[in-house]
Design a protein around this motif. Structure first.
Motif, mmCIF file in Angstrom:
data_model
loop_
_atom_site.group_PDB
_atom_site.id
_atom_site.type_symbol
_atom_site.label_atom_id
_atom_site.label_comp_id
_atom_site.label_asym_id
_atom_site.label_seq_id
_atom_site.Cartn_x
_atom_site.Cartn_y
_atom_site.Cartn_z
ATOM 1 N N CYS A 84 22.277 -10.212 48.438
ATOM 2 C CA CYS A 84 23.073 -9.618 47.351
ATOM 3 C C CYS A 84 24.046 -10.655 46.792
ATOM 4 N N CYS A 132 23.668 -13.171 43.631
ATOM 5 C CA CYS A 132 24.180 -12.811 42.306
ATOM 6 C C CYS A 132 25.639 -12.371 42.366
ATOM 7 N N HIS A 133 26.010 -11.629 43.415
ATOM 8 C CA HIS A 133 27.323 -10.958 43.408
ATOM 9 C C HIS A 133 28.466 -11.802 43.970
ATOM 10 N N VAL A 162 27.707 -9.713 33.713
ATOM 11 C CA VAL A 162 27.745 -10.421 34.986
ATOM 12 C C VAL A 162 27.422 -9.461 36.119
ATOM 13 N N ALA A 163 27.079 -10.012 37.280
ATOM 14 C CA ALA A 163 26.911 -9.174 38.471
ATOM 15 C C ALA A 163 28.295 -8.616 38.829
ATOM 16 N N ALA A 164 28.332 -7.311 39.137
ATOM 17 C CA ALA A 164 29.598 -6.588 39.298
ATOM 18 C C ALA A 164 30.345 -6.977 40.574
ATOM 19 N N ILE A 213 31.425 -5.820 43.853
ATOM 20 C CA ILE A 213 31.009 -4.723 44.743
ATOM 21 C C ILE A 213 31.791 -4.746 46.056
ATOM 22 N N TRP A 257 33.956 4.698 44.783
ATOM 23 C CA TRP A 257 32.656 5.368 44.709
ATOM 24 C C TRP A 257 32.346 6.039 46.052
ATOM 25 N N ILE A 268 22.208 1.382 44.080
ATOM 26 C CA ILE A 268 21.340 0.362 44.686
ATOM 27 C C ILE A 268 19.862 0.724 44.514
ATOM 28 N N ARG A 313 24.605 4.475 37.543
ATOM 29 C CA ARG A 313 26.050 4.500 37.839
ATOM 30 C C ARG A 313 26.504 5.932 38.087
ATOM 31 N N LEU A 365 22.178 0.621 35.181
ATOM 32 C CA LEU A 365 22.445 -0.796 35.457
ATOM 33 C C LEU A 365 21.313 -1.651 34.887
ATOM 34 N N ALA A 366 21.663 -2.807 34.364
ATOM 35 C CA ALA A 366 20.686 -3.691 33.737
ATOM 36 C C ALA A 366 19.663 -4.199 34.760
ATOM 37 N N PRO A 399 18.499 -7.113 35.901
ATOM 38 C CA PRO A 399 18.649 -8.108 36.977
ATOM 39 C C PRO A 399 18.993 -7.452 38.313
ATOM 40 N N MET A 400 19.639 -6.286 38.284
ATOM 41 C CA MET A 400 19.950 -5.546 39.511
ATOM 42 C C MET A 400 18.642 -4.875 39.950
ATOM 43 N N PRO A 408 29.880 -4.939 30.508
ATOM 44 C CA PRO A 408 28.531 -5.333 30.083
ATOM 45 C C PRO A 408 28.248 -4.889 28.643
ATOM 46 N N TYR A 417 25.046 -3.688 26.338
ATOM 47 C CA TYR A 417 23.629 -3.300 26.342
ATOM 48 C C TYR A 417 23.108 -3.325 24.919
HETATM 49 C C1 HEC Z 1 19.421 -10.836 40.650
HETATM 50 C C2 HEC Z 1 20.833 -10.560 40.706
HETATM 51 C C3 HEC Z 1 21.319 -9.398 41.570
HETATM 52 C C4 HEC Z 1 21.058 -9.161 42.910
HETATM 53 C C5 HEC Z 1 20.230 -10.002 43.884
HETATM 54 C C6 HEC Z 1 21.788 -7.958 43.245
HETATM 55 N N1 HEC Z 1 22.459 -7.479 42.153
HETATM 56 FE FE1 HEC Z 1 23.677 -5.831 42.102
HETATM 57 N N2 HEC Z 1 24.008 -6.127 40.109
HETATM 58 C C7 HEC Z 1 23.537 -7.200 39.372
HETATM 59 C C8 HEC Z 1 24.023 -7.088 38.008
HETATM 60 C C9 HEC Z 1 23.746 -8.074 36.862
HETATM 61 C C10 HEC Z 1 24.801 -5.896 37.956
HETATM 62 C C11 HEC Z 1 25.509 -5.337 36.737
HETATM 63 C C12 HEC Z 1 24.509 -4.602 35.873
HETATM 64 C C13 HEC Z 1 25.134 -3.941 34.680
HETATM 65 O O1 HEC Z 1 26.332 -4.157 34.415
HETATM 66 O O2 HEC Z 1 24.412 -3.188 33.996
HETATM 67 C C14 HEC Z 1 24.763 -5.331 39.293
HETATM 68 C C15 HEC Z 1 25.406 -4.143 39.653
HETATM 69 C C16 HEC Z 1 25.472 -3.625 40.939
HETATM 70 C C17 HEC Z 1 26.190 -2.427 41.324
HETATM 71 C C18 HEC Z 1 26.974 -1.524 40.375
HETATM 72 C C19 HEC Z 1 28.432 -1.899 40.433
HETATM 73 C C20 HEC Z 1 29.217 -1.525 39.216
HETATM 74 O O3 HEC Z 1 30.459 -1.544 39.292
HETATM 75 O O4 HEC Z 1 28.631 -1.237 38.163
HETATM 76 C C21 HEC Z 1 26.034 -2.274 42.682
HETATM 77 C C22 HEC Z 1 26.610 -1.171 43.560
HETATM 78 C C23 HEC Z 1 25.218 -3.380 43.139
HETATM 79 N N3 HEC Z 1 24.891 -4.190 42.068
HETATM 80 C C24 HEC Z 1 24.891 -3.606 44.467
HETATM 81 C C25 HEC Z 1 24.013 -4.610 44.894
HETATM 82 C C26 HEC Z 1 23.580 -4.776 46.259
HETATM 83 C C27 HEC Z 1 24.052 -3.935 47.437
HETATM 84 C C28 HEC Z 1 22.705 -5.817 46.272
HETATM 85 C C29 HEC Z 1 21.866 -6.321 47.438
HETATM 86 C C30 HEC Z 1 21.045 -5.268 48.028
HETATM 87 C C31 HEC Z 1 22.594 -6.317 44.907
HETATM 88 N N4 HEC Z 1 23.417 -5.569 44.108
HETATM 89 C C32 HEC Z 1 21.805 -7.390 44.524
HETATM 90 C C33 HEC Z 1 22.732 -8.239 39.821
HETATM 91 C C34 HEC Z 1 22.209 -8.339 41.115
#
Ligand code: HEC
Ligand code: HEC
Length: 306
Positions: free
Chosen positions: A48, A51-52, A82-84, A86, A97, A106, A111, A122-123, A125-126, A159, A161
Motif C-alpha cells: 500500500c 502509492c500511499h 494523489v494517493a490519500a 490513510i 471512518w 479497499i 467512499r 475512488l479512482a 489507481p486504487m 481529487p 474527476y
Molecule cells: C497504485 C497506487 C495505490 C495502491 C497500491 C493503493 N492505493 Fe489506496 N488509493 C490510491 C489513490 C490514487 C487513492 C485516491 C483515489 C481518489 O481520490 O479517487 C486511494 C485511496 C484510498 C483510500 C480512500 C481514502 C480517502 O480518504 O479517500 C483508502 C482507504 C485506500 N486507498 C487504502 C489502500 C490500502 C489499504 C492499500 C493497500 C491494500 C492501498 N490503498 C493501495 C492509490 C493506491
C-alpha cells in the motif's frame, strides 16, 4: 543518512524496511497475531505504501510518514489526484471512518456516505478490483494495522474527476478464494498474486481496458510516463515483462531462484538492476513459503509468446 549515496540501492531499501519494522515492533508486540498479519500483508505483498507513503528524492519511502499520502500525483485522462492519507488522523486521514467504511473503500473503491466527497468512487489507481479478493480475516487484520500506524496530519488537494470511474476488471478477484486456499501452495500463490495485483501491472491495456482474457500476464505495459508526477528519473520508461511460462518471452526458462531474486531484489535474470514501479523493497519482506507459492502460481500461467 549522510553516506546514503554510497550505499547500493538494494541496501538502502533494506535499511528503510528495517527502520519501518523497528518503528512498528512495539505496536505489533502489543497487538498479537491479527495486527502482525495485517502488518505483514500491508508492508509486503499489498505494498500500500508504494502509492500511499511519500517518497524522498531518490524514490525511497519516508518511514516517518508511513501511509500519509501525497507521494505520487496522478494526472491521467479521467483523474487528477494523489494517493490519500490513510493514517488514523481524524481530519486529514481515515481516523473517523468505521471499519466497514474502510473495508468498503479497499474492496469496492467506494467512499463513505459522509464527508465532502460522499459517494464519489475512488479512482482506478486504487486497485479495489484486485483487493476485492482479500479474505475477511485478512481484511480485519489490514484494518487493525491501518489503525495502528501513527496518525499524520497531512492535508492533500481534492481529487478531480474528469470522467466516471468504470471498475470492470474484477475477473481475477472473483476466483472464489477461501481460507482453505491458504493451505494449498498454488492456490495461496494465486491469492497472494491477486491481492498483490501483480497481473494488473503485468497484463497489457488496450484502449483503457486490461486484457485479462486475451493476454493475462503477457506484460508490455508502459509505466510512469509524463502524466505521473513527482517521481525520480530512474522510474521513468519502465515497461512490465511477460510473466507467463513461455520459454522465449516469459519465465518458462528461468529457475525458481532467478524468479525469486527478481521479485525481492529487483535483479533481472542477466543481473540487470530492474526499474520501479514494481515494489521490490516491499516484496523483500515476503516469507519464503509465500514467495515459493507465488512462483508456483506463475508457473501455471499459460505461455503467451508476445
Ligand atoms: C497504485 C497506487 C495505490 C495502491 C497500491 C493503493 N492505493 Fe489506496 N488509493 C490510491 C489513490 C490514487 C487513492 C485516491 C483515489 C481518489 O481520490 O479517487 C486511494 C485511496 C484510498 C483510500 C480512500 C481514502 C480517502 O480518504 O479517500 C483508502 C482507504 C485506500 N486507498 C487504502 C489502500 C490500502 C489499504 C492499500 C493497500 C491494500 C492501498 N490503498 C493501495 C492509490 C493506491
Ligand atoms: C506497479 C506495477 C508492478 C507490480 C504491482 C508488479 N510488477 Fe513485476 N514488474 C513491473 C515492471 C515495470 C517490470 C520491469 C522492470 C524492468 O524491466 O526494469 C517488472 C518485472 C518483473 C519481473 C522480471 C521479469 C523479466 O522478464 O525481467 C518479474 C519476475 C516480476 N515483475 C514479477 C512480479 C510479481 C510476481 C508481482 C506480484 C507479486 C509483480 N511483478 C508486481 C511492474 C510491476
Amino acid at each position: 543518512m549522510q553516506h546514503s549515496r554510497f550505499l547500493p540501492r538494494f541496501l538502502q531499501r533494506l535499511l528503510v524496511a528495517a527502520a519501518l519494522a523497528a518503528g512498528l515492533a512495539s505496536a505489533v508486540a502489543q497487538g498479537g497475531p491479527v495486527l502482525e498479519r495485517g502488518r505483514y500483508l500491508v508492508t509486503t505483498i499489498l505494498a500500500c505504501g508504494n502509492c500511499h507513503t511519500p517518497k524522498d528524492g531518490e524514490g525511497r519511502a519516508i518511514a516517518a510518514k508511513e501511509l500519509a499520502g501525497g507521494g505520487i500525483a496522478f494526472d491521467i485522462p479521467p483523474f487528477a489526484g494523489v494517493a490519500a492519507n490513510i493514517t488514523p488522523d481524524k481530519e486529514t486521514g481515515i481516523g473517523s471512518w468505521s471499519d466497514a467504511e474502510i473495508k468498503r473503500a479497499i474492496t469496492h473503491g467506494e467512499r463513505p456516505a459522509h464527508g465532502p466527497l460522499a459517494g464519489k468512487p475512488l479512482a482506478l489507481p486504487m486497485a479495489a478490483n484486485f483487493f476485492k479478493a482479500i479474505l475477511p480475516g485478512d481484511l480485519d487484520a489490514i484494518v487493525a494495522y491501518l489503525r495502528s500506524v501513527p496518525a499524520v496530519r497531512n492535508p492533500l488537494p481534492a481529487p478531480v474527476y474528469r470522467a466516471p470511474v468504470h471498475r470492470e476488471a474484477f475477473a481475477l478477484a472473483d476466483q472464489g478464494f477461501g481460507e482453505r486456499d491458504l493451505q494449498d501452495k498454488v492456490r495461496r500463490g494465486a491469492y497472494l498474486a491477486t491481492i498483490g495485483h501483480c497481473l494488473e501491472c503485468h497484463t497489457p491495456v488496450d484502449k483503457g481496458v486490461l486484457q485479462l482474457d486475451a493476454a493475462l500476464g503477457a506484460g508490455g505495459r508502459p509505466f510512469m510516463p509524463s502524466f505521473v508526477k513527482g517521481l525520480p528519473e530512474s522510474w521513468k520508461g519502465a515497461v512490465s515483462r511477460n510473466l507467463t511460462s513461455d520459454r522465449e518471452r516469459g519465465l518458462g526458462a528461468w529457475s525458481d531462484a532467478e524468479i525469486r531474486r527478481a521479485i525481492v531484489q529487483g535483479v533481472g535474470r542477466d543481473g540487470r538492476r530492474m526499474q520501479e514501479p514494481m515494489p521490490y523493497a516491499w516484496y523483500a519482506g515476503l516469507r519464503d513459503d509465500d514467495l515459493d507459492a507465488i512462483v508456483a502460481y506463475l508457473r501455471t500461467l499459460p505461455p503467451l509468446p508476445r
